[in-house]
Structures are given as structure tokens and as C-alpha cells.
Design a protein around this motif. Structure first.
Motif, PDB file in Angstrom:
ATOM      1  N   GLY A 254     -48.828  30.339  -6.250  1.00 48.89           N
ATOM      2  CA  GLY A 254     -48.038  31.212  -5.853  1.00 48.89           C
ATOM      3  C   GLY A 254     -46.703  31.240  -6.423  1.00 48.89           C
ATOM      4  N   GLN A 255     -45.936  32.392  -6.421  1.00 55.77           N
ATOM      5  CA  GLN A 255     -44.413  32.470  -6.695  1.00 55.77           C
ATOM      6  C   GLN A 255     -43.780  31.534  -5.920  1.00 55.77           C
ATOM      7  OE1 GLN A 255     -43.205  34.009  -9.431  1.00 55.77           O
ATOM      8  NE2 GLN A 255     -45.285  34.837  -9.803  1.00 55.77           N
ATOM      9  N   ASP A 256     -43.855  31.243  -4.543  1.00 58.08           N
ATOM     10  CA  ASP A 256     -43.228  30.184  -3.871  1.00 58.08           C
ATOM     11  C   ASP A 256     -43.534  28.989  -4.338  1.00 58.08           C
ATOM     12  OD1 ASP A 256     -45.860  30.398  -2.978  1.00 58.08           O
ATOM     13  OD2 ASP A 256     -45.648  29.880  -1.074  1.00 58.08           O
TER      14      ASP A 256
ATOM     15  N   LEU B  13     -40.150  24.302  -7.416  1.00 60.30           N
ATOM     16  CA  LEU B  13     -39.650  23.337  -8.414  1.00 60.30           C
ATOM     17  C   LEU B  13     -38.217  23.163  -8.526  1.00 60.30           C
ATOM     18  CD1 LEU B  13     -42.258  24.465 -11.028  1.00 60.30           C
ATOM     19  CD2 LEU B  13     -42.657  22.687  -9.046  1.00 60.30           C
ATOM     20  N   ASN B  14     -37.722  21.852  -8.755  1.00 59.17           N
ATOM     21  CA  ASN B  14     -36.265  21.717  -8.781  1.00 59.17           C
ATOM     22  C   ASN B  14     -35.584  22.169 -10.176  1.00 59.17           C
ATOM     23  OD1 ASN B  14     -36.462  20.575  -6.299  1.00 59.17           O
ATOM     24  ND2 ASN B  14     -36.444  18.432  -7.231  1.00 59.17           N
TER      25      ASN B  14
ATOM     26  N   ASN C 228     -40.884  27.790 -17.407  1.00 55.35           N
ATOM     27  CA  ASN C 228     -42.080  27.641 -18.233  1.00 55.35           C
ATOM     28  C   ASN C 228     -43.095  28.107 -17.401  1.00 55.35           C
ATOM     29  OD1 ASN C 228     -40.590  26.831 -20.274  1.00 55.35           O
ATOM     30  ND2 ASN C 228     -40.660  24.843 -20.151  1.00 55.35           N
ATOM     31  N   TRP C 229     -43.241  27.490 -16.146  1.00 54.92           N
ATOM     32  CA  TRP C 229     -44.473  27.594 -15.270  1.00 54.92           C
ATOM     33  C   TRP C 229     -44.932  29.224 -14.856  1.00 54.92           C
ATOM     34  CZ3 TRP C 229     -48.470  24.522 -14.724  1.00 54.92           C
ATOM     35  CH2 TRP C 229     -48.297  23.115 -14.868  1.00 54.92           C
TER      36      TRP C 229
ATOM     37  N   ALA D 165     -48.450  33.425 -15.276  1.00 60.50           N
ATOM     38  CA  ALA D 165     -48.623  34.893 -15.416  1.00 60.50           C
ATOM     39  C   ALA D 165     -49.446  35.198 -16.748  1.00 60.50           C
ATOM     40  CB  ALA D 165     -47.244  35.704 -15.866  1.00 60.50           C
ATOM     41  N   PHE D 166     -49.350  34.128 -17.645  1.00 62.59           N
ATOM     42  CA  PHE D 166     -50.240  34.457 -18.888  1.00 62.59           C
ATOM     43  C   PHE D 166     -51.600  33.944 -18.629  1.00 62.59           C
ATOM     44  CE2 PHE D 166     -52.099  32.154 -22.931  1.00 62.59           C
ATOM     45  CZ  PHE D 166     -52.097  33.284 -23.556  1.00 62.59           C
ATOM     46  N   ARG D 167     -51.926  32.948 -18.010  1.00 58.98           N
ATOM     47  CA  ARG D 167     -52.969  32.430 -17.343  1.00 58.98           C
ATOM     48  C   ARG D 167     -53.971  33.620 -16.842  1.00 58.98           C
ATOM     49  NH1 ARG D 167     -54.235  28.676 -12.360  1.00 58.98           N
ATOM     50  NH2 ARG D 167     -53.393  30.611 -11.664  1.00 58.98           N
TER      51      ARG D 167
END
Length: 338
Positions: free
Chosen positions: A64-66, A71-72, A79-80, A85-87
Motif C-alpha cells: 500500500g501507499q502508506d 520509508l524514511n 524508487n519503491w 506501480a510497475f509490478r
């Protein structure tokens, strides 16, 4: 059968009955193992956990976006976000080919070029499976590898841009190489009949130079054959593509720019604007495309040719956009890979 482009990851994918590429967990894990997604030592616990769970356990796990927002590191979040989104696009599509078509027709501008190039390579590897002509395969590298253009001794030479950059760096580090003179491309092997068979053993090195030659050269014929196969595989449309020296047509029915520079030049000509001579000199290759079944084309095109234009940028690079070949053709209906 000789293998080539192993780096595409084609051997990690399954195929359906129609020969389309199907996503596997192994293929997805290869993406999560890429250096861009490998967490550094100072990565936060949330990033380390996310990477471990996707790489070691379930690469299809919903993210999820949350979870990404937690991530810090800002670069890690970006990158993630792109990767997930690509995956998710790959998983939502019935095949890799279908995912590529969706991106080409709608969201290519929002997708990192790295992803588009990687998809193009693996789809093209499937398209050309069984191809034994090294000139077709080397020319097809233009679909997903930026090329550096060099004019040397009346020849138009195309070399892989990353490979040339490495050679130029080595030259700067070696006074002896710098003294030898001549462009860096001359240190690489030019693809010829006598060394053509060696291509298969070095296809992932991207270190063979392509002499583009005239309209009847094996390089231009090879690129035409690769484009025909690309359109056939992705769109199920049969076309004939012929290299030409010039466009002998005062009333174009349609054109497709094979790269951004060619599109810019073509649009200017299409609308009757003047194009300065220097820009016209950047046009390196022209092709005439005709539909085998004219009913496949839009009524206003019919049996008239579609002109394909390839050009280099002012800094002498070619960045081909193969998505233009499937998104820009004047098709009566939008055929799609399933």
C-alpha cells in the motif's frame, strides 16, 4: 537454436499457448534484487522488511501507499513507488506484451525509461526467438539501447552509448590510448559477414558496432525486419517495411517518428513549417511501411505508405522509442496483444 540477450530475463518467464510472456515469481524477484532497490546498510527497518518479504517470500504481496510513505529515505520512497506501480501493471495484464501495449498507448511518459527499455528488450527477445541473422539482432538493439553516432571514413557507425562511454573513460586514463587518435568506436569490432557469427557469444556485451550503410545495407534491412516482427507480434498486423533513401511523396498520408527528434522534425514537415538544414542532416534513416491488408489501415490512409523516420539528436545519439511503432500506426481498430 542459438540463444541471445540472456540479460533480458526471457528464460525466467513462462509462455501461454499463443507464445505470450507470462509473469513468474522468479522474474519479479530478479527486479527486487536490482541494485536500485537493494537497501543500504543505513536503511530503516520498514525498508529492510519490505525488501526482504518481497524478495525472499512473496513478490506479489500487495504494497500500500502508506507502507511506502513509511520509508524514511525520500529516494527509497520514489524508487519503491515506481517499482510497485510497475509490478502491479505487469500483474494486472494478461501478458507482458499486453502490459507493454498498455504503457505504450497511455502511460509511457509516466514510466521510467529504464522499465520501458527492459520491457522492450524482453518482448523483442520473444518476438525474435529463433532469429539467426546477427544483423537483425544487432539492429534490434536500437529498440532498447541508446546509440552513439560516429561518422568515420565515409561510414555511419552506431555503437552502444554505454560501451563507448567506458572506452572513452579508459582513454582518458591511458596516455597511450589517447595518443593513438581516432574515435573510440574504432576500437570496437564492426559487425561484418566475416565476424557475424560471433555476435551470439557476445550479444549481452553490446560491444559490436553497426555500420548503418545505405538503404540496401544489411543493417537497414535488419532494422526493417525487426520492426516488421515487432508490429506482427504486438498487434497481429502484417506490414512490409522497406528502407528508402528519400521520401518521394508530396502528400504524406501518415508518418511515425521512431524517436523524439524524428517526431519533432516530422511534425514540422507535416504542418508545412520550415526545418533548418542542420536539423534535416540529423535524419539518418527512412523507411516505407505498407499494410499487407489495407483494410487494417484507417480509411484515409488505405494503400498509401506510412513513412518512418529515424534521427539523431544534436549530440549525435539515437534514442529509439519502439512504443511509437505500436501506438502511432494509423490502424482502423486498436488491435491488442492478449
Amino acid at each position: 537454436m542459438k540463444d541471445f540477450w540472456i540479460s533480458s530475463g526471457h528464460h525466467l518467464l513462462d509462455r501461454d499457448q499463443a507464445g505470450r510472456l507470462m509473469v513468474t515469481d522468479t522474474f519479479l524477484k530478479a527486479y527486487f534484487a536490482r541494485p536500485e532497490l537493494l537497501p543500504p546498510e543505513e536503511a530503516c527497518e520498514a525498508e529492510l522488511r519490505l525488501h526482504h518479504e518481497l524478495l525472499a517470500h512473496n513478490p506479489r504481496r500487495p504494497v500500500g501507499q502508506d507502507e511506502i510513505a513509511a520509508l524514511n529515505d525520500a529516494d527509497a520512497r520514489e524508487n519503491w513507488a515506481f517499482m510497485i506501480a510497475f509490478r502491479d501493471r505487469l500483474l494486472a495484464a494478461p501478458s507482458i506484451e499486453a502490459a507493454y501495449l498498455e504503457l505504450a498507448r497511455s502511460s509511457a511518459a509516466d514510466t521510467p525509461p529504464l522499465f520501458m527499455n527492459q520491457l522492450a528488450q524482453v518482448v523483442l527477445r520473444n518476438t525474435l526467438d529463433g532469429e539467426d541473422d546477427p544483423f537483425v539482432l544487432r539492429a534490434a538493439e536500437l529498440f532498447y539501447r541508446t546509440q552513439r553516432v560516429t561518422f568515420h571514413e565515409s561510414a555511419l557507425l552506431l555503437a552502444d552509448a554505454e560501451t563507448i562511454e567506458v572506452h572513452e573513460q579508459n582513454r582518458h586514463a591511458s596516455p597511450l590510448l589517447s595518443m593513438l587518435g581516432g574515435p573510440a568506436v574504432t576500437e570496437l569490432a564492426i559487425l561484418e559477414d566475416k565476424n557475424a557469427d560471433s555476435y551470439f557469444g557476445r550479444s549481452d556485451a553490446f560491444d559490436m558496432v553497426l555500420s548503418l550503410g545505405g538503404a540496401d545495407s544489411p543493417a537497414r534491412r535488419g532494422l526493417a525486419a525487426a520492426m516488421e516482427g515487432w508490429i506482427r507480434h504486438l498487434l497481429a498486423v502484417e506490414v512490409t517495411i522497406e528502407p528508402v533513401e528519400r521520401i518521394e511523396d508530396d502528400d504524406w498520408a501518415w508518418f511515425v517518428g521512431l524517436d523524439a527528434e524524428a517526431t519533432r522534425i516530422g511534425n514540422a514537415l507535416w504542418t508545412g513549417k520550415s526545418v533548418d538544414p542542420e536539423a534535416m542532416e540529423n535524419v539518418l534513416a527512412l523507411f516505407r511501411l505498407t499494410f499487407s491488408d489495407t483494410a487494417e489501415a484507417r480509411p484515409d490512409v488505405g494503400a498509401r505508405p506510412v513513412w518512418l523516420i529515424m534521427a539523431m539528436t544534436p549530440d549525435r545519439t539515437i534514442r529509439m522509442k519502439p512504443q511509437n511503432l505500436v501506438a502511432g500506426l494509423p490502424l482502423r481498430t486498436m488491435a491488442a496483444a492478449n
